[in-house]
Design an enzyme around this catalytic site. Structure first.
Site, PDB file in Angstrom:
ATOM      1  N   GLU A  85       0.805  -1.217   0.000  1.00 51.87           N
ATOM      2  CA  GLU A  85       0.000   0.000   0.000  1.00 51.87           C
ATOM      3  C   GLU A  85       0.844   1.277   0.000  1.00 51.87           C
ATOM      4  OE1 GLU A  85      -2.788  -0.405  -0.824  1.00 51.87           O
ATOM      5  OE2 GLU A  85      -3.842  -2.007   0.231  1.00 51.87           O
ATOM      6  N   HIS A 104      -2.849   2.221   8.794  1.00 47.41           N
ATOM      7  CA  HIS A 104      -3.891   1.587   7.986  1.00 47.41           C
ATOM      8  C   HIS A 104      -4.248   0.253   8.618  1.00 47.41           C
ATOM      9  CE1 HIS A 104      -6.130  -0.363   4.883  1.00 47.41           C
ATOM     10  NE2 HIS A 104      -5.133  -1.151   4.508  1.00 47.41           N
ATOM     11  N   HIS A 106      -7.348  -3.075   9.274  1.00 48.72           N
ATOM     12  CA  HIS A 106      -8.522  -3.814   8.827  1.00 48.72           C
ATOM     13  C   HIS A 106      -9.411  -4.087  10.042  1.00 48.72           C
ATOM     14  CE1 HIS A 106      -6.068  -5.541   5.176  1.00 48.72           C
ATOM     15  NE2 HIS A 106      -6.253  -4.239   5.106  1.00 48.72           N
ATOM     16  N   TYR A 125     -20.906  13.267  18.310  1.00 53.57           N
ATOM     17  CA  TYR A 125     -20.013  14.422  18.134  1.00 53.57           C
ATOM     18  C   TYR A 125     -18.553  14.025  17.940  1.00 53.57           C
ATOM     19  CZ  TYR A 125     -18.217  14.158  22.952  1.00 53.57           C
ATOM     20  OH  TYR A 125     -17.601  13.761  24.113  1.00 53.57           O
ATOM     21  N   HIS A 167     -12.543  -2.872   2.317  1.00 49.02           N
ATOM     22  CA  HIS A 167     -11.121  -2.978   2.640  1.00 49.02           C
ATOM     23  C   HIS A 167     -10.826  -2.717   4.122  1.00 49.02           C
ATOM     24  CE1 HIS A 167      -6.807  -2.106   0.997  1.00 49.02           C
ATOM     25  NE2 HIS A 167      -6.759  -2.452   2.265  1.00 49.02           N
ATOM     26  N   TYR A 220      -9.135  21.419  22.071  1.00 53.34           N
ATOM     27  CA  TYR A 220      -9.467  20.401  23.071  1.00 53.34           C
ATOM     28  C   TYR A 220      -8.212  19.677  23.549  1.00 53.34           C
ATOM     29  CZ  TYR A 220     -11.503  16.223  25.151  1.00 53.34           C
ATOM     30  OH  TYR A 220     -11.827  15.199  26.008  1.00 53.34           O
TER      31      TYR A 220
END
Length: 225
Positions: A85, A104, A106, A125, A167, A220
């Site tokens: 990837e 990334h 799964h 939110y 994916h 925040y």
């Protein structure tokens, strides 16, 4: 910075990629060898991408196994091949100078939504933690392709996270720690959304309320210096 200091910093960055990949796998966000991790390293004009190699179990990784790439995807040194990837990792770094790290995964609930080509709407939110009023789902494309990279980049426009159709998910941040935290939050939101949908279509927060929350998130958790 001396050559020795730079080498030590790169060693630390490589180990941080490994530590994040181990945390990703160990937490269940991406079981086994699935998923991948990268971090931007170096000055803007000479920056490179340090990314997990393809096909290797995370517990077996050593710092020397992490693959350095140019922003165009050229392998700069070493004998390992990068994650399949690498296309979307490099594309994101080229287009988004604000992003320094990518995780990334799964993860189960995010992937379940992605299989249905559904993003995460503003039902809660905390969706704003990804930078916008929703978390988009990119259209499906074959893994490891430039087409997938293009879809991911579009879904990330104005966002720090997205789902990938059929994916998984991508989470980005100013550091590996923040990218990993966001990946956890996206999975948590996906789980809550799936559960909420079992009770019926959940009501969504109004656009102006999400805009207020997005603005509040900019400060925040920050302590005065």
């Amino acid at each position: 910075m001396s050559d020795l200091s730079l080498a030590m910093d790169e060693e630390w960055a490589r180990q941080s990629v490994i530590d994040t990949a181990l945390a990703m796998s160990g937490s269940g966000l991406s079981p086994g060898r699935s998923g991948n991790v990268s971090v931007r390293f170096g000055a803007d004009e000479t920056s490179q991408v340090l990314i997990t190699p393809t096909g290797m179990a995370y517990p077996d990784l050593l710092p020397g196994d992490i693959v350095p790439l140019s922003l165009d995807g050229e392998v700069l040194s070493g004998r390992r091949l990068p994650s399949s990837e690498w296309h979307f990792h490099c594309a994101i770094y080229r287009a988004r100078p604000d992003i320094q790290a990518i995780v990334h995964t799964h993860s189960a609930y995010a992937t379940a939504l992605a299989v249905h080509e559904k993003g995460i709407p503003p039902f809660h939110y905390m969706v704003a933690a990804a930078g916008g009023a929703d978390i988009r789902c990119a259209p499906y494309a074959t893994f490891g392709t430039e087409e997938l990279a293009a879809h991911a980049l579009a879904a990330l426009d104005g966002r720090k996270a997205c789902l990938l159709g059929h994916h998984g998910q991508i989470a980005c941040g100013p550091s590996l720690e923040k990218a990993f935290e966001l990946a956890e939050e996206v999975e948590n939101l996906a789980r809550h959304y799936v559960i909420a949908c079992e009770l019926g279509e959940p009501p969504l927060l109004a656009e102006d309320e999400m805009a207020r929350v997005i603005e509040k998130f900019k400060s925040y958790g920050k302590q005065p210096g």
